[in-house]
Scaffold this motif. Sequence first.
Motif: not given
Length: 84
Positions: A43-49
């Motif tokens: 979830a953090g990676i998708s938000g940071m992407g």
Amino acid sequence: MSSTDFYSYACPAGAPFFGYFGAASAMALANLGAAYGTAKAGAGISGMGVTRPDLVMKALIPVVMAGGVGVYGLIISVIISTKI
């Protein structure tokens, strides 16, 4: 006193149950924690992407570490089960 009497006093009848239960709970809880860590990191990676796409590959490290927790639980459960 024979040797069978000694072992019946040294090891209770329920000891293998608790040993295998400990091995099963080590594997289950470690993999549950690894799944939770992977979900939170994903979830953090998708938000940071969206905001910083250049750092997506660097953000995959927590996902790999969460997978390592699952492997660690598997190794510990095998060690526990061989000692029973």
